[in-house]
Write a protein that holds these residues in place. Structure first.
Motif, PDB file in Angstrom:
ATOM      1  N   UNK A  69       5.476  10.590  -3.100  1.00 44.35           N
ATOM      2  CA  UNK A  69       5.296   9.321  -3.814  1.00 44.35           C
ATOM      3  C   UNK A  69       5.309   8.111  -2.883  1.00 44.35           C
ATOM      4  N   UNK A  70       5.764   8.302  -1.642  1.00 42.06           N
ATOM      5  CA  UNK A  70       5.841   7.185  -0.702  1.00 42.06           C
ATOM      6  C   UNK A  70       4.439   6.733  -0.316  1.00 42.06           C
ATOM      7  N   UNK A  71       4.244   5.418  -0.265  1.00 38.90           N
ATOM      8  CA  UNK A  71       2.927   4.856   0.046  1.00 38.90           C
ATOM      9  C   UNK A  71       2.822   4.545   1.533  1.00 38.90           C
ATOM     10  N   UNK A 331      -5.750   7.776  10.110  1.00 39.22           N
ATOM     11  CA  UNK A 331      -4.670   6.844   9.773  1.00 39.22           C
ATOM     12  C   UNK A 331      -5.210   5.428   9.631  1.00 39.22           C
ATOM     13  N   UNK A 332      -6.114   5.066  10.507  1.00 38.49           N
ATOM     14  CA  UNK A 332      -6.691   3.702  10.489  1.00 38.49           C
ATOM     15  C   UNK A 332      -7.420   3.410   9.192  1.00 38.49           C
ATOM     16  N   UNK A 333      -8.045   4.406   8.582  1.00 39.38           N
ATOM     17  CA  UNK A 333      -8.844   4.162   7.377  1.00 39.38           C
ATOM     18  C   UNK A 333      -8.129   4.599   6.102  1.00 39.38           C
ATOM     19  N   UNK A 334      -6.826   4.955   6.197  1.00 39.09           N
ATOM     20  CA  UNK A 334      -6.116   5.504   5.033  1.00 39.09           C
ATOM     21  C   UNK A 334      -4.971   4.632   4.545  1.00 39.09           C
ATOM     22  N   UNK A 335      -4.882   3.439   5.016  1.00 39.02           N
ATOM     23  CA  UNK A 335      -3.793   2.551   4.615  1.00 39.02           C
ATOM     24  C   UNK A 335      -3.824   2.306   3.101  1.00 39.02           C
ATOM     25  N   UNK A 336      -2.640   2.343   2.492  1.00 38.99           N
ATOM     26  CA  UNK A 336      -2.515   2.039   1.074  1.00 38.99           C
ATOM     27  C   UNK A 336      -2.474   3.257   0.175  1.00 38.99           C
ATOM     28  N   UNK A 337      -2.718   4.448   0.699  1.00 36.84           N
ATOM     29  CA  UNK A 337      -2.681   5.663  -0.122  1.00 36.84           C
ATOM     30  C   UNK A 337      -1.284   6.271  -0.084  1.00 36.84           C
ATOM     31  N   UNK A 338      -0.915   6.990  -1.154  1.00 38.70           N
ATOM     32  CA  UNK A 338       0.362   7.686  -1.145  1.00 38.70           C
ATOM     33  C   UNK A 338       0.258   8.923  -0.251  1.00 38.70           C
ATOM     34  N   UNK A 339       1.410   9.415   0.185  1.00 40.15           N
ATOM     35  CA  UNK A 339       1.418  10.611   1.035  1.00 40.15           C
ATOM     36  C   UNK A 339       0.775  11.784   0.312  1.00 40.15           C
ATOM     37  N   UNK A 340       1.072  11.933  -0.975  1.00 43.87           N
ATOM     38  CA  UNK A 340       0.504  13.050  -1.737  1.00 43.87           C
ATOM     39  C   UNK A 340      -1.014  12.922  -1.832  1.00 43.87           C
ATOM     40  N   UNK A 341      -1.506  11.735  -2.182  1.00 51.67           N
ATOM     41  CA  UNK A 341      -2.955  11.519  -2.272  1.00 51.67           C
ATOM     42  C   UNK A 341      -3.610  11.733  -0.915  1.00 51.67           C
TER      43      UNK A 341
END
Length: 505
Positions: A69-71, A331-341
């Motif tokens: 759930x952590x973003x 990582x550079x293009x994935x900011x803002x997503x939850x760990x699960x997503x």
């Protein structure tokens, strides 16, 4: 302007020494890399298999844990890119050239030339060919990328740490994750990235050469491949100069459309029904035998062990050597997503598309081989795809689309790599100096050329396995460090698997 770090100069010197060694004494360079590669695969094959399996288990644990759930960013922060664009960018950077290069050649080799278990050309070899190909390009590969990317994204966007590999080890190493130790860690990451990407660019140059030979009769040799590398280097440096959002985004989307076009054409022109049936059957075989394949080392059979070294260990090393580059970029293009997503997207979506790709091209290659009109095993690996197209309708169209696809994948991978290398050698800056990116572009091209010059595709594979070994140790530290930090935050936030229901007053 961003400052250039010591990592740049140390890495530059190390890699230039390797390039000069390859130019001055290519035979000695090939001998040294071959001996080191042989030692690593024979002595540490067990280590690679266990490590990658543990990484897969770790990623799956996070998906089903409350930690998911952590973003990757501040609370409420939205992703920078839409899901289709995000997927296109990570897919192009992560698998591009390799899918086109091995899409037909690997299943064909496992079936007709060098099977992992069964007799060549048998029904059992046919099933093994597809499920082992799925194994090499499935969730194991993407778990390796996912671990590095998740560590970087979490510490950078959640904790405000620099976007450096060394910064992800702070919870584990404390003050020792800075200074000289940090420099050593980042130099290893940069060196592994350069070798991993250069190897892939070498594959791309060889395959473009193979396609041009089939279409226009251009000879397959090092000089032609050097010219191809030079031309594409100019193109990807121009793209890198334009910036991430403009260059890589547009190229990634273009390549997705070209890849889909080629996939659909080959599917309908080739044995469509057989492809669907074989895909369904061997996907089940892959899932059913996943654990056994993950730990298969064949200690009592030298022939089987040789196959594992040549294929599985090679692939695990390839993914590990690519993981600093692909991980930083994802990582550079994935900011803002939850760990699960993030993990579901990174592990499953590209793997499924890879399975479909290999099912279409692998089944078509095997069908052409079984038809008996041509023996595809006589062709070099980079020429197999075009030899298959020569047996299908619209062969010239298919070959032209494939060459364009490899060319743009070439540009995309190198473009992304210059950004990542620039970032890692300018204190984690998200806007590295253009001259630094230009320098890394030239080094990537030179390394690819030297590896091809000193020993062709075998030299490329040797360099990969060597470069991956030291970074694999860093990956273990990254996993432990990330687990420690996430567990601490989980306790602080009081996370559960399900979000807490609001109290009714």
């Amino acid at each position: 302007m961003s400052k250039i770090s010591k990592v740049f100069w140390i890495s530059f010197v190390i890699l230039m020494v390797a390039v000069i060694f390859g130019v001055v004494s290519p035979k000695s360079f090939e001998t040294v890399t071959s001996n080191v590669e042989s030692f690593i695969t024979s002595s540490f094959g067990w280590y690679y298999l266990i490590l990658v399996s543990v990484i897969v288990g770790f990623c799956l644990l996070l998906i089903f844990s409350p930690i998911g759930n952590i973003r990757l960013g501040k609370e409420g922060e939205k992703p920078e890119y839409s899901k289709p664009t995000w997927f296109a960018m990570l897919f192009s950077a992560g698998m591009g050239i390799g899918l086109v290069f091995w899409g037909a050649a690997e299943p064909l080799s496992h079936f007709a030339a060098y099977p992992p278990l069964a007799e060549p050309g048998s029904d059992a070899a046919l099933k093994d060919a597809m499920r082992f190909t799925f194994f090499h390009w499935g969730i194991h590969a993407w778990a390796i990328y996912g671990l590095v990317a998740l560590s970087l994204a979490y510490f950078n966007y959640r904790k405000g740490a620099p976007g450096l590999i060394s910064a992800t080890l702070s919870p584990l190493l404390g003050k020792y994750a800075q200074g000289r130790i940090a420099t050593i860690i980042d130099v290893i990451a940069v060196s592994a990235t350069v070798v991993g990407v250069a190897t892939t660019l070498g594959f791309g140059a060889a395959q473009i050469n193979g396609g041009l030979a089939y279409l226009f009769g251009i000879p397959v040799n090092f000089v032609v491949q050097l010219i191809i590398i030079a031309i594409v280097t100019v193109l990807f440096v121009m793209s890198a100069w334009s910036g991430l959002s403009k260059g890589i985004k547009y190229l990634s989307n273009t390549n997705m459309y070209l890849a889909i076009l080629l996939l659909v054409l080959v599917f309908f022109i080739g044995p469509s029904l057989f492809t669907l049936n074989l895909f369904t059957d061997t996907l089940g075989g892959y899932i059913q035998n996943l654990v056994g394949m993950s730990f298969r080392i064949a200690p009592l059979n030298n022939d089987y062990r040789g196959w594992i070294n040549d294929w599985t260990i090679f692939y695990w090393a390839w993914w590990i050597s690519w993981s600093p580059f692909v991980g930083i970029f994802i990582a550079r293009v994935s900011r803002g997503r939850t760990i699960r997503e993030f993990l579901i997207g990174v592990l499953l979506l590209p793997a499924i598309v890879s399975f479909i790709w290999f099912a279409v091209f692998g089944t078509t290659a095997i069908s052409v081989q079984q038809a008996g009109g041509v023996d595809l095993t006589q062709f070099a690996t980079e020429e197999v795809l075009f030899a298959i197209f020569n047996e299908l309708p619209f062969s010239s169209l298919l070959s032209i689309v494939a060459i364009l696809l490899v060319g743009i994948f070439f540009i995309t991978s190198a473009d992304s790599a210059t950004f990542v290398l620039g970032m890692q050698t300018s204190y984690g800056s998200l806007t590295p100096p253009n001259m630094v990116k230009l320098t890394w572009g030239a080094i990537l091209a030179a390394m690819a050329a030297i590896l091809l010059y000193s020993g062709g595709l075998q030299a490329l594979q040797n360099a990969l396995i060597i470069a991956a070994f030291p970074f694999s140790i860093i990956m273990i530290l990254m996993m432990l460090s990330l687990y420690k930090a996430l567990n601490k935050e989980k306790r602080e936030l009081g996370l559960t698997l399900r979000p807490k229901e609001p109290k009714i007053k």
